[in-house]
Each structure stands twice: as structure tokens, then as C-alpha cells.
Motif scaffolding. Structure first.
Motif, PDB file in Angstrom:
ATOM      1  N   THR A   1      76.918 -87.441 -31.941  1.00  0.00           N
ATOM      2  CA  THR A   1      77.850 -87.490 -33.069  1.00  0.00           C
ATOM      3  C   THR A   1      77.126 -87.629 -34.409  1.00  0.00           C
ATOM      4  OG1 THR A   1      78.123 -89.874 -32.748  1.00  0.00           O
ATOM      5  CG2 THR A   1      79.751 -88.424 -31.690  1.00  0.00           C
ATOM      6  N   ASP A   2      75.837 -87.889 -34.375  1.00  0.00           N
ATOM      7  CA  ASP A   2      75.036 -87.993 -35.593  1.00  0.00           C
ATOM      8  C   ASP A   2      74.535 -86.590 -35.938  1.00  0.00           C
ATOM      9  OD1 ASP A   2      73.132 -88.406 -37.588  1.00  0.00           O
ATOM     10  OD2 ASP A   2      72.372 -90.247 -36.671  1.00  0.00           O
ATOM     11  N   THR A   3      75.105 -86.012 -36.986  1.00  0.00           N
ATOM     12  CA  THR A   3      74.786 -84.617 -37.325  1.00  0.00           C
ATOM     13  C   THR A   3      73.382 -84.444 -37.896  1.00  0.00           C
ATOM     14  OG1 THR A   3      75.845 -84.850 -39.486  1.00  0.00           O
ATOM     15  CG2 THR A   3      77.200 -83.987 -37.666  1.00  0.00           C
ATOM     16  N   ARG A   4      72.687 -85.525 -38.159  1.00  0.00           N
ATOM     17  CA  ARG A   4      71.281 -85.375 -38.591  1.00  0.00           C
ATOM     18  C   ARG A   4      70.464 -84.714 -37.494  1.00  0.00           C
ATOM     19  NH1 ARG A   4      71.007 -91.424 -40.997  1.00  0.00           N
ATOM     20  NH2 ARG A   4      72.469 -91.651 -39.262  1.00  0.00           N
ATOM     21  N   TYR A   5      70.736 -85.061 -36.246  1.00  0.00           N
ATOM     22  CA  TYR A   5      70.022 -84.435 -35.121  1.00  0.00           C
ATOM     23  C   TYR A   5      70.431 -82.973 -34.969  1.00  0.00           C
ATOM     24  CZ  TYR A   5      69.036 -89.263 -33.770  1.00  0.00           C
ATOM     25  OH  TYR A   5      68.647 -90.569 -33.748  1.00  0.00           O
ATOM     26  N   SER A   6      71.737 -82.726 -34.911  1.00  0.00           N
ATOM     27  CA  SER A   6      72.208 -81.357 -34.679  1.00  0.00           C
ATOM     28  C   SER A   6      71.770 -80.418 -35.802  1.00  0.00           C
ATOM     29  CB  SER A   6      73.728 -81.326 -34.509  1.00  0.00           C
ATOM     30  OG  SER A   6      74.385 -81.863 -35.631  1.00  0.00           O
ATOM     31  N   THR A   7      71.790 -80.896 -37.030  1.00  0.00           N
ATOM     32  CA  THR A   7      71.358 -80.072 -38.165  1.00  0.00           C
ATOM     33  C   THR A   7      69.904 -79.648 -38.004  1.00  0.00           C
ATOM     34  OG1 THR A   7      72.942 -81.112 -39.651  1.00  0.00           O
ATOM     35  CG2 THR A   7      71.041 -80.032 -40.676  1.00  0.00           C
ATOM     36  N   GLU A   8      69.047 -80.584 -37.641  1.00  0.00           N
ATOM     37  CA  GLU A   8      67.618 -80.270 -37.485  1.00  0.00           C
ATOM     38  C   GLU A   8      67.372 -79.354 -36.284  1.00  0.00           C
ATOM     39  OE1 GLU A   8      65.440 -80.777 -39.753  1.00  0.00           O
ATOM     40  OE2 GLU A   8      66.742 -82.059 -40.963  1.00  0.00           O
ATOM     41  N   ILE A   9      68.110 -79.563 -35.199  1.00  0.00           N
ATOM     42  CA  ILE A   9      67.962 -78.696 -34.021  1.00  0.00           C
ATOM     43  C   ILE A   9      68.374 -77.269 -34.385  1.00  0.00           C
ATOM     44  CG2 ILE A   9      68.895 -78.225 -31.713  1.00  0.00           C
ATOM     45  CD1 ILE A   9      69.008 -81.349 -31.373  1.00  0.00           C
ATOM     46  N   ILE A  10      69.471 -77.125 -35.109  1.00  0.00           N
ATOM     47  CA  ILE A  10      69.926 -75.796 -35.534  1.00  0.00           C
ATOM     48  C   ILE A  10      68.909 -75.158 -36.472  1.00  0.00           C
ATOM     49  CG2 ILE A  10      71.689 -74.578 -36.890  1.00  0.00           C
ATOM     50  CD1 ILE A  10      73.730 -76.604 -35.616  1.00  0.00           C
ATOM     51  N   HIS A  11      68.311 -75.932 -37.369  1.00  0.00           N
ATOM     52  CA  HIS A  11      67.262 -75.392 -38.258  1.00  0.00           C
ATOM     53  C   HIS A  11      66.088 -74.839 -37.449  1.00  0.00           C
ATOM     54  CE1 HIS A  11      69.059 -76.425 -42.013  1.00  0.00           C
ATOM     55  NE2 HIS A  11      68.890 -77.729 -41.914  1.00  0.00           N
ATOM     56  N   ARG A  12      65.684 -75.562 -36.395  1.00  0.00           N
ATOM     57  CA  ARG A  12      64.565 -75.082 -35.570  1.00  0.00           C
ATOM     58  C   ARG A  12      64.964 -73.790 -34.853  1.00  0.00           C
ATOM     59  NH1 ARG A  12      61.309 -75.408 -38.060  1.00  0.00           N
ATOM     60  NH2 ARG A  12      59.888 -74.816 -36.422  1.00  0.00           N
ATOM     61  N   TRP A  13      66.192 -73.729 -34.329  1.00  0.00           N
ATOM     62  CA  TRP A  13      66.678 -72.524 -33.667  1.00  0.00           C
ATOM     63  C   TRP A  13      66.606 -71.339 -34.622  1.00  0.00           C
ATOM     64  CZ3 TRP A  13      67.913 -70.272 -29.225  1.00  0.00           C
ATOM     65  CH2 TRP A  13      68.776 -69.182 -29.228  1.00  0.00           C
ATOM     66  N   ARG A  14      67.088 -71.532 -35.836  1.00  0.00           N
ATOM     67  CA  ARG A  14      67.085 -70.460 -36.835  1.00  0.00           C
ATOM     68  C   ARG A  14      65.672 -70.076 -37.263  1.00  0.00           C
ATOM     69  NH1 ARG A  14      72.365 -72.743 -40.026  1.00  0.00           N
ATOM     70  NH2 ARG A  14      73.880 -71.813 -38.587  1.00  0.00           N
ATOM     71  N   ALA A  15      64.713 -70.974 -37.066  1.00  0.00           N
ATOM     72  CA  ALA A  15      63.310 -70.685 -37.381  1.00  0.00           C
ATOM     73  C   ALA A  15      62.604 -69.971 -36.227  1.00  0.00           C
ATOM     74  CB  ALA A  15      62.580 -71.988 -37.716  1.00  0.00           C
ATOM     75  N   GLY A  16      63.339 -69.721 -35.136  1.00  0.00           N
ATOM     76  CA  GLY A  16      62.763 -68.976 -34.013  1.00  0.00           C
ATOM     77  C   GLY A  16      62.306 -69.837 -32.846  1.00  0.00           C
ATOM     78  N   VAL A  17      62.570 -71.130 -32.896  1.00  0.00           N
ATOM     79  CA  VAL A  17      62.199 -72.020 -31.797  1.00  0.00           C
ATOM     80  C   VAL A  17      63.255 -71.905 -30.691  1.00  0.00           C
ATOM     81  CG1 VAL A  17      61.883 -74.452 -31.140  1.00  0.00           C
ATOM     82  CG2 VAL A  17      60.985 -73.614 -33.320  1.00  0.00           C
ATOM     83  N   GLN A  18      62.788 -71.775 -29.448  1.00  0.00           N
ATOM     84  CA  GLN A  18      63.681 -71.720 -28.293  1.00  0.00           C
ATOM     85  C   GLN A  18      64.383 -73.070 -28.150  1.00  0.00           C
ATOM     86  OE1 GLN A  18      64.039 -69.128 -26.081  1.00  0.00           O
ATOM     87  NE2 GLN A  18      65.237 -70.140 -24.524  1.00  0.00           N
ATOM     88  N   VAL A  19      65.711 -73.072 -28.015  1.00  0.00           N
ATOM     89  CA  VAL A  19      66.483 -74.306 -27.837  1.00  0.00           C
ATOM     90  C   VAL A  19      67.457 -74.099 -26.684  1.00  0.00           C
ATOM     91  CG1 VAL A  19      68.137 -75.915 -28.880  1.00  0.00           C
ATOM     92  CG2 VAL A  19      66.328 -74.919 -30.294  1.00  0.00           C
ATOM     93  N   ARG A  20      67.530 -75.100 -25.805  1.00  0.00           N
ATOM     94  CA  ARG A  20      68.500 -75.103 -24.713  1.00  0.00           C
ATOM     95  C   ARG A  20      69.101 -76.494 -24.633  1.00  0.00           C
ATOM     96  NH1 ARG A  20      64.375 -72.741 -20.339  1.00  0.00           N
ATOM     97  NH2 ARG A  20      63.325 -74.581 -21.102  1.00  0.00           N
ATOM     98  N   ILE A  21      70.405 -76.547 -24.376  1.00  0.00           N
ATOM     99  CA  ILE A  21      71.096 -77.831 -24.391  1.00  0.00           C
ATOM    100  C   ILE A  21      71.987 -77.972 -23.163  1.00  0.00           C
ATOM    101  CG2 ILE A  21      72.705 -79.297 -25.681  1.00  0.00           C
ATOM    102  CD1 ILE A  21      71.799 -77.845 -28.227  1.00  0.00           C
ATOM    103  N   ILE A  22      71.947 -79.162 -22.546  1.00  0.00           N
ATOM    104  CA  ILE A  22      72.857 -79.516 -21.462  1.00  0.00           C
ATOM    105  C   ILE A  22      73.798 -80.588 -22.005  1.00  0.00           C
ATOM    106  CG2 ILE A  22      73.091 -80.545 -19.172  1.00  0.00           C
ATOM    107  CD1 ILE A  22      70.303 -79.476 -18.518  1.00  0.00           C
TER     108      ILE A  22
END
Length: 163
Positions: free
Chosen positions: A82-103
Motif C-alpha cells: 500500500t506504500d506507493t513509494r515502492y510501487s513507483t520505484e518498481i515501475i520506474h525500473r520496469w520502464r527503464a528496461g529492468v525485468q520485473v515479475r510479481i506474485i
């Protein structure tokens, strides 16, 4: 290195971890200790343990910095976020080309409705999401940083007040 080459290397390097995670997702009776052993088995022996004590350290800042500096892949598993500081940074990495997978575990939405909007932000960004459907909740709070050969594994949720 091209993005496709990096992704192939990432997948190859994490093959043992992926197999372990499939067992954890498919099998309901795995303990947190077993999960930790399976996850860390894929890491090099040189990995060092570091414990963050939130009574005098800003543990959230450390996690955010590790997300920001990851250049290969992030595997995330959580009960809720629920803390969007984490989700925002994860999305930034995804948009930078980093592979992201979430369960994720949709059952968390009942008690943590803000979790649904964070999950939707991942979906809107195009990040692959897998839903845990086996008995028992997905009580992991874990981020695997593939390029850093590190794992964040915690009892604290990715929520305000947890760190």
C-alpha cells in the motif's frame, strides 16, 4: 549488452530460483525458513547478510535505493503493498528496461483495499503479475535483486508504518 541478451541471461541465471518459487507457489505447506533457503540457494556464496533495525535505521530508504540501482531483474512477492513509494520505484525500473515479475495474493484486498490500486498500477505499466491461488496466504515480503545478487526478505509489509 542488448536488453534481450540481458533478459536471457537473467532467466538462465535464475532458473534454480524460478523452480524453487514454482514449488512455493504450487505447494501450500512451505515454511518461511524453507522458502528463504530455496530463494537464497540461487545466490552466490559471497552474498552477505545485512539486518536492518528500524528502531534506529530508515530501512525503507535502503530498500528504495536497492530498487533504484537494480539493472537486471526484480522478483517481488508480497501479501500486500500500500506504500506507493515502492510501487513507483518498481515501475520506474520496469520502464527503464529492468525485468520485473510479481506474485500477489488477491485475498489481501479484503483487509487492505489500497492494495488493489497499487496492483492495478503494476498492471497498467505492463508488469507481469501472477496470482497465488493455493491454500494459505502469500505471506512473503520479498524482493530478489538479480543484478545485485541480494534478497530482501522481511516480516514487514510494503506499507506505511511497517518500516
Amino acid at each position: 549488452m542488448r536488453r534481450d541478451d540481458a533478459h536471457l541471461r537473467y532467466i538462465r541465471d535464475c532458473q534454480g530460483l524460478l523452480e524453487a518459487r514454482m514449488v512455493l507457489v504450487a505447494g501450500g505447506g512451505v515454511t518461511a525458513v524453507t522458502a528463504f533457503v530455496l530463494v537464497t540457494a540461487a545466490l552466490p556464496a559471497s552474498a552477505q547478510e545485512r539486518l536492518c533495525d528500524n528502531s534506529y535505521e530508515d530501512c525503507r530508504a535502503t530498500i528504495i535505493e536497492m530498487i533504484r540501482t537494480e539493472n537486471v531483474g526484480l522478483d517481488v512477492s508480497m501479501w500486500f503493498m500500500t506504500d506507493t513509494r515502492y510501487s513507483t520505484e518498481i515501475i520506474h525500473r520496469w520502464r527503464a528496461g529492468v525485468q520485473v515479475r510479481i506474485i500477489v495474493d488477491l485475498r489481501a484486498d479484503t483487509n487492505y483495499p489500497a492494495n488493489a490500486s497499487v496492483r492495478q498500477s503494476f498492471i497498467d505499466a505492463g508488469i507481469p503479475i501472477r496470482h497465488k491461488t493455493t491454500p494459505g496466504i502469500n505471506h512473503w515480503k520479498m524482493i530478489l535483486y538479480a543484478g545485485q545478487a541480494r534478497v530482501h526478505f522481511s516480516a514487514a509489509n510494503f506499507a506505511n508504518g511497517s518500516y
